[in-house]
Enzyme design. Structure first.
Site, PDB file in Angstrom:
ATOM      1  N   HIS A  30       0.840  -1.213   0.000  1.00  0.00           N
ATOM      2  CA  HIS A  30       0.000   0.000   0.000  1.00  0.00           C
ATOM      3  C   HIS A  30       0.871   1.257   0.000  1.00  0.00           C
ATOM      4  O   HIS A  30       0.576   2.227  -0.701  1.00  0.00           O
ATOM      5  CB  HIS A  30      -0.945   0.006   1.206  1.00  0.00           C
ATOM      6  CG  HIS A  30      -1.800  -1.218   1.287  1.00  0.00           C
ATOM      7  ND1 HIS A  30      -2.420  -1.617   2.440  1.00  0.00           N
ATOM      8  CD2 HIS A  30      -2.125  -2.146   0.352  1.00  0.00           C
ATOM      9  CE1 HIS A  30      -3.085  -2.740   2.214  1.00  0.00           C
ATOM     10  NE2 HIS A  30      -2.914  -3.084   0.956  1.00  0.00           N
ATOM     11  N   HIS A  32      -9.400  -1.914  -4.360  1.00  0.00           N
ATOM     12  CA  HIS A  32      -8.265  -2.287  -3.515  1.00  0.00           C
ATOM     13  C   HIS A  32      -7.308  -3.235  -4.245  1.00  0.00           C
ATOM     14  O   HIS A  32      -6.088  -3.166  -4.062  1.00  0.00           O
ATOM     15  CB  HIS A  32      -8.705  -2.897  -2.185  1.00  0.00           C
ATOM     16  CG  HIS A  32      -7.524  -3.100  -1.288  1.00  0.00           C
ATOM     17  ND1 HIS A  32      -6.956  -2.075  -0.568  1.00  0.00           N
ATOM     18  CD2 HIS A  32      -6.718  -4.173  -1.086  1.00  0.00           C
ATOM     19  CE1 HIS A  32      -5.879  -2.513   0.058  1.00  0.00           C
ATOM     20  NE2 HIS A  32      -5.708  -3.793  -0.238  1.00  0.00           N
ATOM     21  N   ASP A  67      -3.320  -2.826  -4.709  1.00  0.00           N
ATOM     22  CA  ASP A  67      -2.311  -3.871  -4.461  1.00  0.00           C
ATOM     23  C   ASP A  67      -1.435  -4.096  -5.695  1.00  0.00           C
ATOM     24  O   ASP A  67      -0.209  -4.248  -5.587  1.00  0.00           O
ATOM     25  CB  ASP A  67      -2.987  -5.200  -4.108  1.00  0.00           C
ATOM     26  CG  ASP A  67      -3.453  -5.257  -2.657  1.00  0.00           C
ATOM     27  OD1 ASP A  67      -2.991  -4.438  -1.836  1.00  0.00           O
ATOM     28  OD2 ASP A  67      -4.288  -6.139  -2.361  1.00  0.00           O
ATOM     29  N   HIS A 125      -1.155 -11.190  -4.659  1.00  0.00           N
ATOM     30  CA  HIS A 125       0.252 -10.788  -4.565  1.00  0.00           C
ATOM     31  C   HIS A 125       1.179 -11.751  -5.306  1.00  0.00           C
ATOM     32  O   HIS A 125       2.182 -11.333  -5.877  1.00  0.00           O
ATOM     33  CB  HIS A 125       0.665 -10.669  -3.100  1.00  0.00           C
ATOM     34  CG  HIS A 125      -0.102  -9.604  -2.379  1.00  0.00           C
ATOM     35  ND1 HIS A 125      -0.071  -8.288  -2.762  1.00  0.00           N
ATOM     36  CD2 HIS A 125      -0.944  -9.665  -1.317  1.00  0.00           C
ATOM     37  CE1 HIS A 125      -0.855  -7.586  -1.963  1.00  0.00           C
ATOM     38  NE2 HIS A 125      -1.403  -8.395  -1.080  1.00  0.00           N
TER      39      HIS A 125
END
Ligand SMILES: [Zn+2]
Length: 301
Positions: free
Chosen positions: A77, A232, A236, A259
């Site tokens: 972030h 969001h 990421d 991720h």
């Protein structure tokens, strides 16, 4: 000519780590040209860990970097805020292993950078301009970076939850657009997974103050955007792709990413050196391969 930038002055904040639950102080400090973004573990004698995909060690529920036995966790972030606001060079000092989660979004980091102010350095900035598609696929998950004339991200999510069956969004990553449309979107998690995460030593600092928690039928807290979840995921992805070490000119298209997929693409980008070039100015005319990027959007949606 576009020049590298750093912060005008140092600035600090304190918070807790989402996964560790530890109290931590974060300090952002100005750095010279070509320094890049580097984390420093002040509590370990000042070990430096560059924000580069070569240092990625963890991708479960957050992105972690390490150098030797020193690590920094949940970096995404903060990195998203720094690259989107055009901060090329900065020292990120921590007195513990995890970046504070703050409210679960990048908005507090945007605020920190704006409070510190931006200073232009007398050295040209190099952009990573994509010349041909770079793709990573894993089962039904797909991530690709296509040639384009600006940096933008298209993301689709598809979770086994009534609220998250399908959300899709495309965003141009500029400082103002990021600060308004993407930075405030918070981390989210599923109530049914909380106990499992805690047994594994994760989400120990998690609460309704720093994450949107989804029960069987809907969120336990109120949303900032109807599609806060896909926003969001864009946040990421921007943070994870920052690990290529240069501002990107290209169109990132992600379907069901996380991720692991984001950082796999960052590694593939650096491995496929013939797929991009470093340029000192963003292209002003539309790139000839825009048609390829357009077709990629329809593939993903
Ligand atoms: Zn996140």
């Amino acid at each position: 000519m576009d020049f590298q930038r750093t912060l005008r002055r140092s600035i600090s904040c304190a918070g807790i780590g989402l996964h560790s639950g530890n109290k931590v102080t974060l300090t952002l400090k100005p750095a010279p040209a070509d320094h890049g973004i580097r984390f420093v573990r002040a509590d370990l004698g000042g070990v430096e860990i560059p924000a580069n995909v070569a240092h990625v060690t963890g991708i479960q529920y957050a992105t972690a970097l390490a150098r030797g036995s020193a690590s920094v966790e949940t970096v995404e972030h903060l990195l998203a805020a720094l690259v989107s606001l055009g901060v090329d060079n900065v020292v990120v000092e921590l007195n513990h292993r995890e970046v504070p989660i703050m409210d679960g979004s990048a908005a507090p980091f945007v605020y920190l950078v704006q409070e510190a102010g931006i200073r232009r350095l007398p050295v040209p900035r190099s952009y990573l301009r994509v010349r041909r598609p770079i793709v990573v696929e894993h089962t039904d998950k797909r991530i690709a970076l296509y040639p384009a004339d600006t940096y933008r991200v298209s993301y689709t999510i598809n979770f086994d939850h009534p609220l998250l069956k399908h959300q899709a969004r495309t965003v141009e990553i500029t400082g103002d657009g990021f600060a308004e449309d993407i930075a405030p979107a918070r981390t989210f998690g599923f109530l049914k997974e909380v106990e499992m995460l805690r047994q594994r030593g994760l989400a120990l600092g998690g609460s309704l103050d720093n994450a949107v928690v989804l029960g069987e039928t809907g969120p336990l807290n109120s949303l900032r955007f109807d599609d806060e979840f896909v926003r969001h995921k864009i946040l990421d992805a921007v943070g994870d792709l920052a690990l290529v070490g240069h501002p990107v000119i290209g169109h990132l298209v992600v379907h069901r990413g996380g991720h692991g997929l984001h950082t796999a693409l960052a590694a593939r980008v650096l491995a496929e050196r013939d797929a991009w070039e470093l340029v000192q100015q963003p292209a002003l005319a539309p790139a000839p391969s825009l048609a390829a990027a357009g077709s990629a959007v329809s593939v993903a949606s």
